[in-house]
Design a protein around this motif. Structure first.
Motif, mmCIF file in Angstrom:
data_model
loop_
_atom_site.group_PDB
_atom_site.id
_atom_site.type_symbol
_atom_site.label_atom_id
_atom_site.label_comp_id
_atom_site.label_asym_id
_atom_site.label_seq_id
_atom_site.Cartn_x
_atom_site.Cartn_y
_atom_site.Cartn_z
ATOM 1 N N GLY A 171 0.828 -1.290 -0.098
ATOM 2 C CA GLY A 171 0.229 -0.145 -0.029
ATOM 3 C C GLY A 171 0.830 1.275 0.251
ATOM 4 O O GLY A 171 1.225 1.712 1.011
ATOM 5 N N GLY A 172 1.010 1.787 -1.143
ATOM 6 C CA GLY A 172 1.756 3.127 -1.225
ATOM 7 C C GLY A 172 3.217 3.143 -1.042
ATOM 8 O O GLY A 172 3.875 4.240 -1.090
ATOM 9 N N LEU A 173 3.748 1.947 -1.022
ATOM 10 C CA LEU A 173 5.175 1.840 -0.755
ATOM 11 C C LEU A 173 5.984 2.204 -2.066
ATOM 12 O O LEU A 173 5.621 2.079 -3.249
ATOM 13 C CB LEU A 173 5.522 0.371 -0.333
ATOM 14 N N ASN A 174 7.096 2.922 -1.838
ATOM 15 C CA ASN A 174 8.117 2.862 -3.020
ATOM 16 C C ASN A 174 9.724 2.883 -2.260
ATOM 17 O O ASN A 174 9.830 2.668 -1.202
ATOM 18 C CB ASN A 174 7.902 4.462 -3.380
ATOM 19 N N ALA A 175 10.562 3.143 -3.192
ATOM 20 C CA ALA A 175 11.879 3.196 -2.736
ATOM 21 C C ALA A 175 12.496 4.234 -1.498
ATOM 22 O O ALA A 175 13.346 4.323 -0.691
ATOM 23 C CB ALA A 175 13.104 3.237 -3.810
#
Length: 241
Positions: A171-175
């Motif tokens: 859910g809405g994760l990124n680097a």
């Protein structure tokens, strides 16, 4: 223990090769959908990509289907190692899928829309091998690009650790935010889709590699739940031919 990293929404051979090169522990193929997803594949397309996946990477079917027989038939047809039940299924359906999984691990998605998600996770934990915590909107069951209340997710991780049930955070994760997310929630694994894509919806190698590297280097030495069975969707099985 290293946090495992899954990259979902694989829709082409180029995507697959890119995320494997980036070091992903698992790849997700979305098929059998009831809600909108740009990355949905036909069963045949998903099966083709599964067959091309190296044996050291876990292959995950992500499906919205709500009938146990349909879910299992699709998993057989695609040829995956793990079934991620992401649809709005009841507990009896989940139990039926789990009991007939024939060695596949079953991951059940729980949408964190409020504090009541903790009760839902506790209720179904016995009928799956891992819980995946995701965000949702009115028309999307995943791939929202939105985070949710990580304090709720952290509480679920703590409670399910008592019964050895791993939790995967999505859910809405990124680097850029995955390190903070891991520090806040302490999940067994993390799952990303839209957070590592270009404007055209293709996977971006730099974003994928950054996500995986950060996940693998985060949370080292911190305790994580130990599953009763082999680790689920985020561990390579090494059992495919």
């Amino acid at each position: 223990m290293t946090v495992r990293a899954k990259i979902c929404g694989i829709r082409s051979r180029k995507d697959l090769e890119m995320v494997v090169s980036a070091g992903a522990d698992a790849v997700g193929f979305i098929s059998g959908t009831t809600h909108y997803s740009e990355d949905a594949l036909s069963a045949d397309a998903a099966a083709e990509l599964c067959a091309a996946t190296p044996s050291f990477v876990n292959r995950v079917l992500v499906t919205h289907l709500e009938d146990a027989h349909a879910i299992l038939d699709l998993a057989d047809r695609v040829g995956v190692d793990t079934i991620q039940v992401h649809g709005l299924v009841d507990r009896d359906t989940l139990r039926a899928v789990h009991s007939a999984a024939h060695g596949r691990t079953i991951v059940r998605a729980v949408h964190v829309t409020g504090a009541d998600a903790a009760a839902r996770a506790r209720e179904i934990a016995a009928d799956c091998d891992a819980i995946l915590l995701d965000s949702r909107t009115a028309d999307r069951l995943g791939g929202t690009g939105r985070t949710h209340d990580w304090s709720v997710s952290a509480r679920i991780v703590h409670e399910l650790a008592l019964i050895g049930r791993p939790v995967i955070l999505a859910g809405g994760l990124n680097a850029d935010n995955v390190d903070h997310a891991i520090g806040a929630v302490h999940p067994f694994g993390v799952d990303v889709n839209s957070g590592v894509e270009t404007d055209t919806g293709d996977k971006d190698f730099t974003a994928c590699a950054g996500f995986v590297k950060t996940a693998h280097e985060s949370d080292r030495g911190r305790p994580v739940p130990v599953p009763r069975r082999r680790a689920p969707e985020l561990q390579p099985t090494g059992s495919r031919r």
